[in-house]
Design an enzyme around this catalytic site. Structure first.
Site, mmCIF file in Angstrom:
data_model
loop_
_atom_site.group_PDB
_atom_site.id
_atom_site.type_symbol
_atom_site.label_atom_id
_atom_site.label_comp_id
_atom_site.label_asym_id
_atom_site.label_seq_id
_atom_site.Cartn_x
_atom_site.Cartn_y
_atom_site.Cartn_z
ATOM 1 N NE ARG A 230 35.716 32.545 42.250
ATOM 2 C CZ ARG A 230 36.189 32.894 43.402
ATOM 3 N NH1 ARG A 230 37.132 32.175 43.966
ATOM 4 N NH2 ARG A 230 35.713 33.935 44.039
ATOM 5 C CG ASP B 284 37.537 30.572 46.862
ATOM 6 O OD1 ASP B 284 38.123 31.394 46.145
ATOM 7 O OD2 ASP B 284 37.317 30.757 48.068
#
Length: 164
Positions: free
Chosen positions: A85, A96
């Site tokens: 990420r 996420d």
């Protein structure tokens, strides 16, 4: 680290790369530090906010942890970065991880807000959460997850993922 376990709920999403594999890898990393008790089905969902990006796969898991909420956040962020990420907000991402609930605690700091501030308006969180914890009560407004989900005007195209 606390002496007592806290029940926490985490929302996971992926819309980049091997989405299902990213979710599975993240659960694997979480399992190394937390006791993962329940994992919802995976749901295919449209992006919110920046809609010009690929669809997400989302799930919610229930964990037991002795980590303080800030340490749990650090663990989640570490896993996100380990899986690739970037810091760019709203961009597609391999993973996420959001802390939705941490026991019945209410946390409001610069780095962390629990319960997650937008979970009451997100079907992609409430649908999988209702699958594993329908009677869980929001510690601020007292509504159950089922009641919160029933209050949404749209399900934002949340479809159970059958994999492929």
């Amino acid at each position: 680290m606390s002496d007592e376990s806290v029940v926490a709920y985490l929302g996971l999403g992926s819309n980049m790369g091997g989405r299902q594999q990213n979710l599975e890898r993240a659960i694997g990393f979480l399992s190394q530090r937390l006791k993962v008790v329940r994992v919802s089905s995976v749901y295919d969902t449209e992006p919110r906010g920046n809609v010009n990006q690929p669809r997400f796969l989302n799930l919610v898991c229930q964990v037991y942890t002795r980590l303080a909420s800030e340490a749990l956040l650090a663990l989640a962020k570490g896993i996100e970065y380990k899986l690739g990420r970037s810091d760019k907000s709203g961009a597609p991402r391999p993973i996420d991880i959001d802390i939705l609930f941490y026991g019945d605690h209410v946390v409001k700091t610069v780095e962390l807000v629990i319960p997650h501030p937008r979970l009451t308006e997100r079907a992609f969180v409430l649908v999988p959460l209702a699958e594993i914890a329908p009677d869980l009560a929001h510690p601020v407004n007292g509504q159950t997850v089922t009641e919160l989900l029933a209050g949404l005007t749209e399900t934002q195209d949340v479809l159970k993922w059958e994999g492929n």
